[in-house]
Enzyme design. Structure first.
Site, PDB file in Angstrom:
ATOM      1  N   ARG A   1       0.817  -1.222   0.000  1.00  0.00           N
ATOM      2  CA  ARG A   1       0.000   0.000   0.000  1.00  0.00           C
ATOM      3  C   ARG A   1       0.847   1.267   0.000  1.00  0.00           C
ATOM      4  O   ARG A   1       0.445   2.284   0.582  1.00  0.00           O
ATOM      5  CB  ARG A   1      -0.958   0.031   1.192  1.00  0.00           C
TER       6      ARG A   1
ATOM      7  N   ARG B   1      -3.547   6.078   1.200  1.00  0.00           N
ATOM      8  CA  ARG B   1      -4.159   7.221   1.906  1.00  0.00           C
ATOM      9  C   ARG B   1      -3.288   7.904   2.942  1.00  0.00           C
ATOM     10  O   ARG B   1      -3.617   8.996   3.384  1.00  0.00           O
ATOM     11  CB  ARG B   1      -5.471   6.765   2.571  1.00  0.00           C
TER      12      ARG B   1
ATOM     13  N   ARG C   1      -7.025  10.970  -5.591  1.00  0.00           N
ATOM     14  CA  ARG C   1      -8.278  10.216  -5.489  1.00  0.00           C
ATOM     15  C   ARG C   1      -9.483  11.160  -5.545  1.00  0.00           C
ATOM     16  O   ARG C   1     -10.500  10.857  -6.186  1.00  0.00           O
ATOM     17  CB  ARG C   1      -8.316   9.390  -4.208  1.00  0.00           C
TER      18      ARG C   1
ATOM     19  N   ASP D   1      -6.785  -3.271  -7.466  1.00  0.00           N
ATOM     20  CA  ASP D   1      -7.271  -3.974  -6.282  1.00  0.00           C
ATOM     21  C   ASP D   1      -7.461  -5.444  -6.600  1.00  0.00           C
ATOM     22  O   ASP D   1      -7.653  -5.808  -7.767  1.00  0.00           O
ATOM     23  CB  ASP D   1      -8.594  -3.381  -5.784  1.00  0.00           C
TER      24      ASP D   1
ATOM     25  N   TYR E   1     -14.530 -12.988  -0.204  1.00  0.00           N
ATOM     26  CA  TYR E   1     -15.294 -11.779  -0.528  1.00  0.00           C
ATOM     27  C   TYR E   1     -16.519 -12.101  -1.381  1.00  0.00           C
ATOM     28  O   TYR E   1     -17.582 -11.496  -1.218  1.00  0.00           O
ATOM     29  CB  TYR E   1     -14.395 -10.759  -1.241  1.00  0.00           C
TER      30      TYR E   1
HETATM   31  O1  CP3 Z   1      -0.098  -2.009  -2.357  1.00  0.00           O
HETATM   32  C1  CP3 Z   1      -0.325  -1.146  -3.216  1.00  0.00           C
HETATM   33  O2  CP3 Z   1       0.092   0.026  -3.131  1.00  0.00           O
HETATM   34  C2  CP3 Z   1      -1.051  -1.566  -4.480  1.00  0.00           C
HETATM   35  C3  CP3 Z   1      -2.467  -1.372  -4.511  1.00  0.00           C
HETATM   36  C4  CP3 Z   1      -3.368  -2.312  -3.727  1.00  0.00           C
HETATM   37  C5  CP3 Z   1      -4.621  -1.895  -3.245  1.00  0.00           C
HETATM   38  N1  CP3 Z   1      -5.267  -2.974  -2.728  1.00  0.00           N
HETATM   39  C6  CP3 Z   1      -5.151  -0.527  -3.340  1.00  0.00           C
HETATM   40  C7  CP3 Z   1      -6.239  -0.138  -2.429  1.00  0.00           C
HETATM   41  C8  CP3 Z   1      -3.227  -3.670  -3.423  1.00  0.00           C
HETATM   42  C9  CP3 Z   1      -2.044  -4.608  -3.658  1.00  0.00           C
HETATM   43  C10 CP3 Z   1      -4.443  -4.066  -2.790  1.00  0.00           C
HETATM   44  C11 CP3 Z   1      -4.716  -5.460  -2.362  1.00  0.00           C
HETATM   45  C12 CP3 Z   1      -5.921  -5.749  -1.579  1.00  0.00           C
HETATM   46  N2  CP3 Z   1      -7.184  -5.219  -1.712  1.00  0.00           N
HETATM   47  C13 CP3 Z   1      -5.993  -6.764  -0.587  1.00  0.00           C
HETATM   48  C14 CP3 Z   1      -4.852  -7.673  -0.200  1.00  0.00           C
HETATM   49  C15 CP3 Z   1      -3.918  -7.019   0.735  1.00  0.00           C
HETATM   50  C16 CP3 Z   1      -4.480  -6.843   2.121  1.00  0.00           C
HETATM   51  O3  CP3 Z   1      -4.745  -5.672   2.468  1.00  0.00           O
HETATM   52  O4  CP3 Z   1      -4.656  -7.842   2.826  1.00  0.00           O
HETATM   53  C17 CP3 Z   1      -7.302  -6.769  -0.090  1.00  0.00           C
HETATM   54  C18 CP3 Z   1      -7.838  -7.684   1.013  1.00  0.00           C
HETATM   55  C19 CP3 Z   1      -8.052  -5.799  -0.808  1.00  0.00           C
HETATM   56  C20 CP3 Z   1      -9.491  -5.491  -0.681  1.00  0.00           C
HETATM   57  C21 CP3 Z   1      -9.717  -4.094  -0.262  1.00  0.00           C
HETATM   58  N3  CP3 Z   1      -9.452  -2.982  -1.040  1.00  0.00           N
HETATM   59  C22 CP3 Z   1     -10.242  -3.641   0.964  1.00  0.00           C
HETATM   60  C23 CP3 Z   1     -10.650  -4.564   2.115  1.00  0.00           C
HETATM   61  C24 CP3 Z   1     -10.292  -2.255   0.900  1.00  0.00           C
HETATM   62  C25 CP3 Z   1     -10.886  -1.317   1.918  1.00  0.00           C
HETATM   63  C26 CP3 Z   1     -10.110  -1.285   3.160  1.00  0.00           C
HETATM   64  C27 CP3 Z   1      -8.844  -0.510   2.975  1.00  0.00           C
HETATM   65  O5  CP3 Z   1      -7.772  -1.026   3.305  1.00  0.00           O
HETATM   66  O6  CP3 Z   1      -8.977   0.625   2.536  1.00  0.00           O
HETATM   67  C28 CP3 Z   1      -9.744  -1.854  -0.343  1.00  0.00           C
HETATM   68  C29 CP3 Z   1      -9.550  -0.476  -0.828  1.00  0.00           C
HETATM   69  C30 CP3 Z   1      -8.189  -0.075  -1.322  1.00  0.00           C
HETATM   70  N4  CP3 Z   1      -7.393  -0.818  -2.128  1.00  0.00           N
HETATM   71  C31 CP3 Z   1      -7.545   1.164  -1.094  1.00  0.00           C
HETATM   72  C32 CP3 Z   1      -6.322   1.148  -1.791  1.00  0.00           C
HETATM   73  C33 CP3 Z   1      -5.305   2.245  -1.905  1.00  0.00           C
HETATM   74  C34 CP3 Z   1      -8.116   2.308  -0.304  1.00  0.00           C
HETATM   75  C35 CP3 Z   1      -9.143   2.959  -1.160  1.00  0.00           C
HETATM   76  C36 CP3 Z   1      -9.250   4.435  -0.950  1.00  0.00           C
HETATM   77  O7  CP3 Z   1      -8.387   5.173  -1.462  1.00  0.00           O
HETATM   78  O8  CP3 Z   1     -10.223   4.818  -0.314  1.00  0.00           O
END
Ligand code: CP3
Length: 346
Positions: free
Chosen positions: A29, A33, A42, A80, A157
């Site tokens: 990540r 954020r 965003r 994602d 999911y």
């Molecule tokens: O790592 C990186 O910088 C690459 C981008 C990336 C995102 N999601 C962007 C994202 C990667 C590799 C993921 C993987 C992801 N997504 C996982 C596996 C890793 C982990 O966290 O266990 C999972 C379970 C998800 C599913 C997901 N996406 C959730 C549960 C959420 C909401 C909760 C949260 O952490 O915000 C997201 C949203 C998400 N994916 C955001 C980002 C930058 C936040 C969205 C925003 O900007 O509001």
């Protein structure tokens, strides 16, 4: 070295367990954020999914941490793991403060059998466009990591329909109709293999599988319902491409994971990194595992905890610095500076 090899190849060398001048570092990540510039982009895009669908803005947010932290040794695709089930027709949205929600979760064998396997260059074309645009933007300075969720994590999911604490719906399916769950996992495996192959064709240079919920499986079920499907994806992809497998909460099954064909294992912060290395030997690389919450502590404490991770990793080649899970939105950007300066001095 081919013309395509990145100028900074520490990360790819460490994945091959070749010697490096210092451990490579990247952060799960890292585009996210905790960075004010990410929040501004965003905002400009309108929403997280609108950002994912805009290749130029994806490249912009990938670039942001690289500009702030010259110590980073890899970039990761901005997207994602839930793009795949969205493309299978489940209707993904992100509710404010709630995380991901699917409008059409799958609950029955009949629904599972009706699911389509998406064509990555059609339904997931926007992801491939992001890979191509990011790769061009990086101009071979750094390697680009592509990724997907593990079949088990995606199935969680798809069946639950949203984030959950108890995983009762998917666990109920596991115990009432395991054959249907296996058909779902096989379908996700097929979709994910095509998706990752397309990311490679579009320019990704390494791949990572996020098994975020592998750790909720019982000891008896981890291999059958999670690891074996990850191993199938690995086996179906070109053997010269390094694939990292990260089972969060999977620290008690490292031996099994080490034998599944991956170039590296990601470790969460609950794992004793030195014991993990002793256990798996020199068979593969390890990645991790600083507690993401350590970034909320004092700089002195953070420096010491980062150094302790580097010490536990030891001098053997095949180690990649990272956190034990994604960096959280409440972390100040200066905390990551402290971490990365400590790694760069190692
Ligand atoms: O790592 C990186 O910088 C690459 C981008 C990336 C995102 N999601 C962007 C994202 C990667 C590799 C993921 C993987 C992801 N997504 C996982 C596996 C890793 C982990 O966290 O266990 C999972 C379970 C998800 C599913 C997901 N996406 C959730 C549960 C959420 C909401 C909760 C949260 O952490 O915000 C997201 C949203 C998400 N994916 C955001 C980002 C930058 C936040 C969205 C925003 O900007 O509001």
């Amino acid at each position: 070295m081919s013309a395509q090899a990145p100028r900074n190849d520490r990360f790819l060398r460490a994945l091959r367990r070749e010697p490096v001048d210092r451990p490579p570092a990247w952060i799960m990540r890292q585009a996210g954020r905790y960075l004010p510039e990410y929040r501004a982009t965003r905002e400009k895009a309108g929403s997280f999914m609108a950002l994912c669908r805009n290749a130029e803005l994806c490249a912009e947010v990938v670039r942001q941490p690289l500009q702030r932290y010259p110590q980073l040794d890899a970039a990761i695709l901005f997207s994602d793991i839930l793009t795949v089930p969205d493309a299978m027709g489940l209707g993904l949205s992100f509710a404010a403060g709630e995380g991901p929600v699917f409008a059409h979760p799958v609950r029955s064998g009949a629904q599972i059998d009706a699911l389509p396997v998406p064509d990555p260059e059609v339904e997931l074309r926007y992801v491939m466009d992001a890979v191509r645009t990011i790769r061009a933007d990086l101009a071979n300075a750094l390697p680009l990591i592509g990724f997907a969720g593990s079949p088990w994590t995606i199935a969680c999911y798809m069946v639950e329909g949203r984030s959950t604490r108890d995983f009762h719906r998917i666990k109920a399916l596991r115990y009432t109709d395991p054959a249907a769950l296996h058909r779902l996992l096989a379908k996700i495996t097929q979709a994910t293999t095509a998706y990752l192959a397309a990311q490679l064709a579009a320019g990704a240079q390494a791949l990572m599988l996020f098994d975020s919920w592998g750790g909720v499986l019982s000891h008896a079920d981890f291999r059958e319902f999670s690891l074996d499907y990850g191993a199938q994806i690995r086996a179906a992809l070109p053997q010269d491409v390094p694939v990292i497998w990260f089972s969060k909460g999977g620290g008690q099954w490292l031996e099994a994971q080490a034998g599944a064909g991956f170039a590296a294992l990601g470790l969460d912060w609950t794992v004793d990194l030195a014991a993990a290395r002793a256990g798996v030997g020199q068979r593969l690389a390890l990645q991790g595992n600083l507690d993401p919450a350590a970034l909320l502590g004092s700089p002195e404490q953070l420096r010491a905890r980062t150094q302790a991770v580097l010490d536990a990793a030891g001098p053997a080649p095949g180690y990649i610095f990272n956190l034990g899970h994604g960096i959280t939105p409440d972390v100040g950007p200066e905390a990551l500076q402290v971490v990365l300066e400590t790694v760069a001095a190692a």
